[in-house]
Design a protein around this motif. Structure first.
Motif, PDB file in Angstrom:
ATOM      1  N   THR A 182      -0.933  -7.939   2.791  1.00 41.33           N
ATOM      2  CA  THR A 182      -0.925  -6.700   3.777  1.00 41.33           C
ATOM      3  C   THR A 182       0.518  -6.750   4.479  1.00 41.33           C
ATOM      4  O   THR A 182       1.069  -5.627   4.438  1.00 41.33           O
ATOM      5  CB  THR A 182      -2.154  -7.025   4.756  1.00 41.33           C
ATOM      6  OG1 THR A 182      -3.126  -7.106   4.059  1.00 41.33           O
ATOM      7  CG2 THR A 182      -1.835  -5.799   5.505  1.00 41.33           C
ATOM      8  N   GLY A 186       3.264  -3.589   3.838  1.00 44.77           N
ATOM      9  CA  GLY A 186       3.753  -3.122   5.197  1.00 44.77           C
ATOM     10  C   GLY A 186       5.286  -3.297   5.172  1.00 44.77           C
ATOM     11  O   GLY A 186       5.796  -2.036   5.616  1.00 44.77           O
ATOM     12  N   ASP A 190       7.745  -0.081   5.146  1.00 45.64           N
ATOM     13  CA  ASP A 190       8.974   0.075   6.293  1.00 45.64           C
ATOM     14  C   ASP A 190      10.270   0.144   5.754  1.00 45.64           C
ATOM     15  O   ASP A 190      11.091   0.646   6.404  1.00 45.64           O
ATOM     16  CB  ASP A 190       8.719  -1.000   7.135  1.00 45.64           C
ATOM     17  CG  ASP A 190       7.496  -0.845   8.002  1.00 45.64           C
ATOM     18  OD1 ASP A 190       6.811   0.151   7.926  1.00 45.64           O
ATOM     19  OD2 ASP A 190       6.911  -2.041   8.458  1.00 45.64           O
ATOM     20  N   LEU A 208      -2.925  -0.399   7.473  1.00 46.66           N
ATOM     21  CA  LEU A 208      -1.695   0.090   6.869  1.00 46.66           C
ATOM     22  C   LEU A 208      -1.488   1.335   6.706  1.00 46.66           C
ATOM     23  O   LEU A 208      -0.295   2.031   6.771  1.00 46.66           O
ATOM     24  CB  LEU A 208      -1.663  -0.657   5.297  1.00 46.66           C
ATOM     25  CG  LEU A 208      -1.140  -2.150   5.344  1.00 46.66           C
ATOM     26  CD1 LEU A 208      -1.187  -2.326   3.857  1.00 46.66           C
ATOM     27  CD2 LEU A 208       0.146  -2.438   5.729  1.00 46.66           C
TER      28      LEU A 208
END
Length: 244
Positions: A182, A186, A190, A208
């Motif tokens: 996870t 992420g 980003d 998320l």
């Protein structure tokens, strides 16, 4: 970065997808959820070019790619993972990533070409990015399921994609590996990558996703912020059960 406009797909007389429209922007993660058989993987296959839609339009980076092959879309900046692991089990983790790096390069691809020093640096960087430093010499068959998923992510990231499609990246992964995966996904979002992710782990999706799209019987039932979608009575009845 990628969009589907009124996409439909029929197999014989069966309508698998009907009038599905969805967009994913740069630096956005859209979670795609729904009951089994809702058409989620079919939709990802259409986005990636594995399957051609019966109707509708697919755009990638403002280019119409409805009839473009999966290879063409990959060259335009799209990468994806599959529900089941797709690795060369007899090769090491580093060798798997090397093939992905070489395939993404501009030079003529050869699976027999060795890795130069610059390629070795990229391999180490990619393995580090997915929390697998020092695992380059480990055979893919000897990796845990969680590490196999991480290796697949490293291979997908080798092409420096603008769009990443993930089809159930947590499938079969142990609970202790879910948080790490996870976190990695992420970080990819980003970094500005557009991510569309099919996933059944609701805590992963809710943690998320910037937006959540719900497919039900091949149609888009709802799309919006996670809190909005989980509060939708239609979604609760079709998929979530009791209100969260």
């Amino acid at each position: 970065m990628i969009s589907a406009e009124a996409v439909g797909w029929k197999v014989g007389g069966a309508q698998i997808l009907e009038d599905v429209s969805l967009t994913v922007g740069a630096g956005e993660l859209v979670g795609i959820i729904g009951p089994n058989g809702a058409g989620k993987s079919s939709f990802v296959n259409i986005l990636s070019g594995v399957t051609r839609p019966s109707s509708g339009r697919i755009s990638l980076r403002d280019k119409d790619v409805t009839q473009a092959s999966a290879t063409r879309r990959a060259r335009m900046g799209l990468a994806r993972s599959f529900q089941t692991s797709a690795l060369f089990d007899g090769l090491t983790a580093g060798e798997n990533v090397r093939l992905a790096v070489q395939a993404a390069g501009t030079a003529s691809f050869s699976p027999f070409r060795g890795a130069g020093s610059s390629t070795t640096h990229v391999i180490d960087e990619l393995l580090g990015r997915v929390r697998m430093p020092g695992r380059s010499r480990t055979l893919a068959r000897d990796l845990s399921h969680g590490d196999r998923r991480k290796l697949e992510l490293a291979m997908a990231l080798a092409s420096e994609p603008a769009v990443l499609l993930l089809d159930e990246p947590m499938a079969g992964v142990s609970a202790e590996d879910v948080d790490g995966l996870t976190e990695i996904i992420g970080e990819v979002r980003d970094a500005g990558v557009a991510v569309a992710m099919v996933e059944h782990h609701m805590h992963v999706v809710l943690g998320l996703a910037d937006r959540v799209a719900v497919l039900h019987h091949g149609q888009l039932l709802a799309v919006g912020a996670p809190t909005e979608v989980t509060a939708d009575e239609r979604v609760q009845q079709a998929y979530l059960g009791e209100a969260l």
